[in-house]
Design a protein around this motif. Structure first.
Motif, PDB file in Angstrom:
ATOM      1  N   THR A 144      34.850 -23.145  55.946  1.00  0.00           N
ATOM      2  CA  THR A 144      35.372 -24.340  55.270  1.00  0.00           C
ATOM      3  C   THR A 144      35.553 -25.510  56.231  1.00  0.00           C
ATOM      4  O   THR A 144      35.827 -26.620  55.780  1.00  0.00           O
ATOM      5  N   TRP A 145      35.417 -25.274  57.515  1.00  0.00           N
ATOM      6  CA  TRP A 145      35.626 -26.323  58.514  1.00  0.00           C
ATOM      7  C   TRP A 145      34.374 -27.192  58.629  1.00  0.00           C
ATOM      8  O   TRP A 145      33.250 -26.698  58.568  1.00  0.00           O
ATOM      9  N   ILE A 146      34.598 -28.486  58.830  1.00  0.00           N
ATOM     10  CA  ILE A 146      33.482 -29.338  59.215  1.00  0.00           C
ATOM     11  C   ILE A 146      33.391 -29.289  60.740  1.00  0.00           C
ATOM     12  O   ILE A 146      34.346 -28.893  61.423  1.00  0.00           O
ATOM     13  N   GLU A 147      32.269 -29.668  61.275  1.00  0.00           N
ATOM     14  CA  GLU A 147      32.030 -29.546  62.719  1.00  0.00           C
ATOM     15  C   GLU A 147      33.118 -30.230  63.544  1.00  0.00           C
ATOM     16  O   GLU A 147      33.580 -29.694  64.547  1.00  0.00           O
ATOM     17  N   ARG A 148      33.539 -31.384  63.128  1.00  0.00           N
ATOM     18  CA  ARG A 148      34.557 -32.161  63.848  1.00  0.00           C
ATOM     19  C   ARG A 148      35.862 -31.375  64.045  1.00  0.00           C
ATOM     20  O   ARG A 148      36.588 -31.579  65.004  1.00  0.00           O
ATOM     21  N   GLU A 149      36.167 -30.482  63.111  1.00  0.00           N
ATOM     22  CA  GLU A 149      37.434 -29.748  63.162  1.00  0.00           C
ATOM     23  C   GLU A 149      37.466 -28.684  64.250  1.00  0.00           C
ATOM     24  O   GLU A 149      38.536 -28.230  64.641  1.00  0.00           O
ATOM     25  N   ARG A 150      36.333 -28.305  64.758  1.00  0.00           N
ATOM     26  CA  ARG A 150      36.294 -27.317  65.838  1.00  0.00           C
ATOM     27  C   ARG A 150      36.982 -27.864  67.095  1.00  0.00           C
ATOM     28  O   ARG A 150      37.616 -27.117  67.819  1.00  0.00           O
ATOM     29  N   THR A 151      36.878 -29.149  67.298  1.00  0.00           N
ATOM     30  CA  THR A 151      37.587 -29.808  68.403  1.00  0.00           C
ATOM     31  C   THR A 151      38.946 -30.307  67.950  1.00  0.00           C
ATOM     32  O   THR A 151      39.949 -30.128  68.633  1.00  0.00           O
ATOM     33  N   LEU A 152      38.986 -30.918  66.779  1.00  0.00           N
ATOM     34  CA  LEU A 152      40.221 -31.509  66.267  1.00  0.00           C
ATOM     35  C   LEU A 152      41.340 -30.479  66.170  1.00  0.00           C
ATOM     36  O   LEU A 152      42.493 -30.772  66.490  1.00  0.00           O
ATOM     37  N   ASN A 153      41.026 -29.266  65.753  1.00  0.00           N
ATOM     38  CA  ASN A 153      42.067 -28.252  65.589  1.00  0.00           C
ATOM     39  C   ASN A 153      42.681 -27.846  66.929  1.00  0.00           C
ATOM     40  O   ASN A 153      43.776 -27.314  66.966  1.00  0.00           O
ATOM     41  N   LEU A 154      42.002 -28.121  68.004  1.00  0.00           N
ATOM     42  CA  LEU A 154      42.555 -27.839  69.338  1.00  0.00           C
ATOM     43  C   LEU A 154      43.372 -29.014  69.877  1.00  0.00           C
ATOM     44  O   LEU A 154      44.197 -28.841  70.763  1.00  0.00           O
ATOM     45  N   GLU A 155      43.159 -30.207  69.325  1.00  0.00           N
ATOM     46  CA  GLU A 155      43.799 -31.424  69.844  1.00  0.00           C
ATOM     47  C   GLU A 155      44.883 -31.998  68.939  1.00  0.00           C
ATOM     48  O   GLU A 155      45.828 -32.626  69.411  1.00  0.00           O
ATOM     49  N   TYR A 156      44.729 -31.799  67.639  1.00  0.00           N
ATOM     50  CA  TYR A 156      45.577 -32.455  66.648  1.00  0.00           C
ATOM     51  C   TYR A 156      47.041 -32.049  66.817  1.00  0.00           C
ATOM     52  O   TYR A 156      47.375 -30.859  66.842  1.00  0.00           O
ATOM     53  N   GLY A 157      47.904 -33.039  66.961  1.00  0.00           N
ATOM     54  CA  GLY A 157      49.338 -32.797  67.033  1.00  0.00           C
ATOM     55  C   GLY A 157      49.868 -32.348  68.377  1.00  0.00           C
ATOM     56  O   GLY A 157      51.070 -32.129  68.515  1.00  0.00           O
ATOM     57  N   GLU A 177      45.158 -19.321  68.532  1.00  0.00           N
ATOM     58  CA  GLU A 177      44.604 -18.797  67.278  1.00  0.00           C
ATOM     59  C   GLU A 177      43.294 -19.507  66.927  1.00  0.00           C
ATOM     60  O   GLU A 177      42.346 -18.871  66.449  1.00  0.00           O
ATOM     61  N   THR A 178      43.230 -20.807  67.155  1.00  0.00           N
ATOM     62  CA  THR A 178      41.993 -21.556  66.917  1.00  0.00           C
ATOM     63  C   THR A 178      40.881 -21.051  67.830  1.00  0.00           C
ATOM     64  O   THR A 178      39.756 -20.808  67.374  1.00  0.00           O
ATOM     65  N   GLU A 179      41.196 -20.919  69.117  1.00  0.00           N
ATOM     66  CA  GLU A 179      40.182 -20.443  70.072  1.00  0.00           C
ATOM     67  C   GLU A 179      39.660 -19.069  69.684  1.00  0.00           C
ATOM     68  O   GLU A 179      38.455 -18.813  69.743  1.00  0.00           O
ATOM     69  N   GLU A 180      40.549 -18.188  69.262  1.00  0.00           N
ATOM     70  CA  GLU A 180      40.141 -16.848  68.852  1.00  0.00           C
ATOM     71  C   GLU A 180      39.265 -16.916  67.600  1.00  0.00           C
ATOM     72  O   GLU A 180      38.249 -16.215  67.505  1.00  0.00           O
ATOM     73  N   LYS A 181      39.648 -17.757  66.657  1.00  0.00           N
ATOM     74  CA  LYS A 181      38.873 -17.906  65.431  1.00  0.00           C
ATOM     75  C   LYS A 181      37.467 -18.423  65.749  1.00  0.00           C
ATOM     76  O   LYS A 181      36.475 -17.909  65.213  1.00  0.00           O
ATOM     77  N   LEU A 182      37.381 -19.384  66.635  1.00  0.00           N
ATOM     78  CA  LEU A 182      36.074 -19.944  67.009  1.00  0.00           C
ATOM     79  C   LEU A 182      35.238 -18.914  67.760  1.00  0.00           C
ATOM     80  O   LEU A 182      34.008 -18.866  67.586  1.00  0.00           O
ATOM     81  N   LYS A 183      35.885 -18.104  68.578  1.00  0.00           N
ATOM     82  CA  LYS A 183      35.169 -17.099  69.351  1.00  0.00           C
ATOM     83  C   LYS A 183      34.621 -16.000  68.452  1.00  0.00           C
ATOM     84  O   LYS A 183      33.470 -15.590  68.568  1.00  0.00           O
ATOM     85  N   VAL A 184      35.451 -15.560  67.532  1.00  0.00           N
ATOM     86  CA  VAL A 184      35.053 -14.475  66.631  1.00  0.00           C
ATOM     87  C   VAL A 184      34.100 -14.983  65.561  1.00  0.00           C
ATOM     88  O   VAL A 184      33.242 -14.247  65.089  1.00  0.00           O
ATOM     89  N   GLY A 185      34.263 -16.235  65.158  1.00  0.00           N
ATOM     90  CA  GLY A 185      33.384 -16.799  64.147  1.00  0.00           C
ATOM     91  C   GLY A 185      33.902 -16.664  62.727  1.00  0.00           C
ATOM     92  O   GLY A 185      33.205 -16.941  61.781  1.00  0.00           O
ATOM     93  N   GLU A 186      35.092 -16.250  62.531  1.00  0.00           N
ATOM     94  CA  GLU A 186      35.801 -16.178  61.243  1.00  0.00           C
ATOM     95  C   GLU A 186      37.178 -15.733  61.550  1.00  0.00           C
ATOM     96  O   GLU A 186      38.142 -15.732  61.095  1.00  0.00           O
TER      97      GLU A 186
END
Length: 186
Positions: A144-157, A177-186
């Motif tokens: 459900t993420w757009i490409e931009r959110e892969r970086t934004l979720n690590l920076e936002y807030g 949690e974001t890094e783990e999600k990106l690493k695992v791919g879901e």
């Protein structure tokens, strides 16, 4: 406030249940503005003991009202929101508050404070608002993420949460949690 005025206003706020956000839930359903609002208010309630010097009742109120304008305007993701969008939302809030003459001054002051982001209470509300969006993204499927959110979720807030050690620690957990999600791919 007269009962009919109250009922008319509550009917407008129902729009927060109908307006969806960019975020998805873990069940692949768009999150409503009301669901986001509920969770940040619940988060503030649960964290009362972590911020003994703050007026947490005020923080909870800020969490509950911060997106009222979106009952009229709808939600626009922060990374797409323009100054014009902010202005329309502020006008919507002004219009809503004009329907509450007995509460207009009090709620208008609350909106002014939360938008100025100068008090510790306003800064905590904003940190909760930001981190909830990150948490929600982490709970939603990566598809459900757009490409931009892969970086934004690590920076936002990050900067919003940095003002409070407890929130900074929560933000670090959310980043892991974001890094783990990106690493695992879901």
């Amino acid at each position: 406030m007269q009962p009919q005025e109250f009922m008319d206003f509550v009917h407008i706020l129902e729009g927060l249940k109908c307006r969806t956000r960019h975020s998805y839930t873990s069940t692949l359903r768009h999150e409503s503005v009301a669901e986001h609002t509920f969770r940040i208010a619940a988060m503030a309630l649960l964290l009362e003991g972590e911020f003994p010097g703050l007026d947490m009742a005020k923080v909870i109120k800020m969490c509950l009202v911060h997106d009222w304008g979106e009952a009229v305007t709808g939600d626009i993701p922060s990374f797409l929101k323009t100054d014009g969008d902010e202005e329309r939302e502020a006008e919507a809030v002004e219009g809503l508050l004009s329907r509450l003459p007995d509460r207009k001054a009090e709620l208008g002051a609350l909106f002014a404070e939360l938008n100025a982001l100068e008090t510790p209470e306003a800064k905590l509300y904003k940190a909760l608002d930001r981190i909830e969006a990150v948490i929600q993204h982490n709970e939603a499927p990566l598809s459900t993420w757009i490409e931009r959110e892969r970086t934004l979720n690590l920076e936002y807030g990050v900067s919003d949460c940095a003002a409070f050690p407890f929130m900074a620690e929560l933000r670090a957990i959310a980043a892991r949690e974001t890094e783990e999600k990106l690493k695992v791919g879901e």
